[in-house]
Design a protein around this motif. Structure first.
Motif, short mmCIF file in Angstrom:
data_model
loop_
_atom_site.label_atom_id
_atom_site.label_comp_id
_atom_site.label_asym_id
_atom_site.label_seq_id
_atom_site.Cartn_x
_atom_site.Cartn_y
_atom_site.Cartn_z
N ASP A 119 0.83 -1.21 0.00
CA ASP A 119 0.00 0.00 0.00
C ASP A 119 0.86 1.26 0.00
O ASP A 119 0.58 2.22 -0.72
N PHE A 120 1.93 1.26 0.79
CA PHE A 120 2.84 2.40 0.84
C PHE A 120 3.46 2.66 -0.54
O PHE A 120 3.54 3.80 -1.00
N ALA A 121 3.89 1.59 -1.21
CA ALA A 121 4.52 1.74 -2.52
C ALA A 121 3.55 2.30 -3.55
O ALA A 121 3.92 3.18 -4.36
N PHE A 122 2.32 1.83 -3.54
CA PHE A 122 1.32 2.36 -4.46
C PHE A 122 1.05 3.84 -4.18
O PHE A 122 0.92 4.65 -5.10
N GLN A 123 0.98 4.21 -2.90
CA GLN A 123 0.75 5.61 -2.54
C GLN A 123 1.90 6.49 -3.04
O GLN A 123 1.67 7.58 -3.58
N GLU A 124 3.14 6.02 -2.84
CA GLU A 124 4.29 6.82 -3.27
C GLU A 124 4.31 6.98 -4.79
O GLU A 124 4.60 8.06 -5.30
N ALA A 125 4.02 5.91 -5.50
CA ALA A 125 3.98 5.99 -6.96
C ALA A 125 2.89 6.96 -7.41
O ALA A 125 3.09 7.75 -8.36
N ALA A 126 1.74 6.92 -6.73
CA ALA A 126 0.65 7.82 -7.08
C ALA A 126 1.03 9.27 -6.83
O ALA A 126 0.76 10.15 -7.66
N ARG A 127 1.66 9.55 -5.70
CA ARG A 127 2.06 10.92 -5.38
C ARG A 127 3.06 11.48 -6.39
O ARG A 127 3.04 12.65 -6.74
N ARG A 128 3.96 10.62 -6.85
CA ARG A 128 5.05 11.05 -7.72
C ARG A 128 4.71 10.95 -9.20
O ARG A 128 5.49 11.37 -10.04
N GLY A 129 3.56 10.35 -9.51
CA GLY A 129 3.25 10.09 -10.91
C GLY A 129 4.25 9.14 -11.51
O GLY A 129 4.63 9.25 -12.68
N VAL A 133 6.03 5.17 -12.24
CA VAL A 133 5.73 3.77 -12.52
C VAL A 133 6.12 2.94 -11.30
O VAL A 133 7.16 3.18 -10.69
N LEU A 134 5.28 1.98 -10.95
CA LEU A 134 5.60 1.08 -9.85
C LEU A 134 6.12 -0.23 -10.42
O LEU A 134 5.40 -0.96 -11.11
N GLN A 135 7.39 -0.52 -10.15
CA GLN A 135 8.01 -1.78 -10.57
C GLN A 135 7.95 -2.76 -9.42
O GLN A 135 8.56 -2.54 -8.38
N VAL A 136 7.19 -3.83 -9.60
CA VAL A 136 7.05 -4.85 -8.57
C VAL A 136 7.99 -6.01 -8.90
O VAL A 136 7.89 -6.60 -9.98
#
Length: 309
Positions: free
Chosen positions: A175-185, A187-190
């Motif tokens: 959840d934290f990673a998704f939030q950070e990616a959303a704030r920064r615009g 890409v989330l690399q899992v």
């Protein structure tokens, strides 16, 4: 209730100044207050009186001037505290939305990759902890171009996921990673890494353990990771996600990705016993070797937040 602050620990070292700049941008992205904390290992009565009045701390005074010359922040508070740094700083996690530190402070050996205070916070803080590494780590940017580019030079946040974990479905780190990616615009690399052949107990029947082929095992893991991520994709539909299953060492993969990322996110799992190591081997290795800031997220954070609502 007012939003909890982003707290950054400083000591006047270049490492803590880098952490301050990263924390200031994190506070801006969250529209949250920024709290700048300097902990004295000892303090005289005169200095204690000055601290209560908000004056007399040369470290904070210098940083106050730096922040005044930079972009405007929602709210900034400066605190001068006294005591054992590796006890006080982790304890501030109870008061913080995010706790930020440099990888090293003024003390210790220059060759150490990670200071004891950063390690203590990552291991014990009740809030997520971000450690900002030195720019001279192998393969990192130069001192001149350093700045860890708080807003994001690469536009990528990397998340380490254990595809075999039964607890992955309720992960504060995800959840934290998704939030950070959303704030920064960003890409989330899992990165979901696993080992093959599978590690099994000695007493486990050998033939039964390897009755499954690697492809069948991968297919099962891909399905599990997809199911885990589905709820977060729905919650954060604007976040672009790239998920990859890799038959490799998890820590090594995350460190490699850190060279082209703005933040690496790892979880700090709940312990079944009240004794023993608090940081897992993956989180520990990433803290030591990653080239970009590292967020260590305690898996209990979400449970505590839900209990408070």
């Amino acid at each position: 209730m007012d939003r909890m602050p982003v707290i950054v620990g400083v000591d006047g070292s270049p490492d803590s100044e880098r952490a301050l700049h990263w924390a200031a941008e994190a506070a801006r992205l969250r529209s949250a207050p920024l709290q700048v904390v300097h902990v004295w290992p000892y303090v005289t009565s005169a200095r204690a009186a000055d601290a209560e009045a908000g004056t007399g701390d040369p470290v904070l005074e210098e940083l106050r001037a730096q922040l005044a010359a930079g972009p405007e922040l929602p709210e900034v508070e400066f605190r001068s505290l006294s005591g054992l740094t590796d006890v006080i700083l982790p304890g501030l996690g109870d008061q913080a939305e995010l706790l930020v530190l440099g990888s090293r402070g003024r003390g210790g050996f220059a060759s150490l990759l990670l200071g004891s205070n950063s390690m203590a916070c990552a291991a014990h803080s009740s809030s997520p902890v971000v450690v900002v590494p030195r720019p001279d780590r192998s393969g990192g940017p130069s001192e001149e171009g350093d700045e860890a580019r708080p807003g994001g030079a690469h536009g990528r946040v990397v998340l380490g996921v254990d595809p075999t974990s039964e607890e992955a479905g309720e992960s504060s780190a995800i959840d934290f990673a998704f939030q950070e990616a959303a704030r920064r615009g960003a890409v989330l690399q899992v990165v979901a890494a696993y080992m093959w052949p599978m590690a099994v107990p000695v007493a486990f029947d050998y033939i039964a353990a390897y009755d499954t082929t690697q492809q069948e095992y991968e297919d099962a893991l891909v399905k599990q990771v997809s199911q885990v991520l589905a709820r977060y994709r729905e919650r954060y539909p604007d976040v672009a996600v790239e998920a990859e299953l890799r038959p490799a060492d998890a820590a090594g993969q995350l460190v490699e990705e850190s060279a082209r990322s703005d933040l690496v996110v790892v979880g700090r799992h709940r312990r079944k016993l009240p004794i023993g190591r608090r940081l897992g081997s993956v989180a520990h290795a990433v803290l030591l070797h990653a080239l970009c800031p590292i967020a260590v997220v305690p898996e209990a954070a979400r449970e505590e937040a839900e209990a408070a609502e």
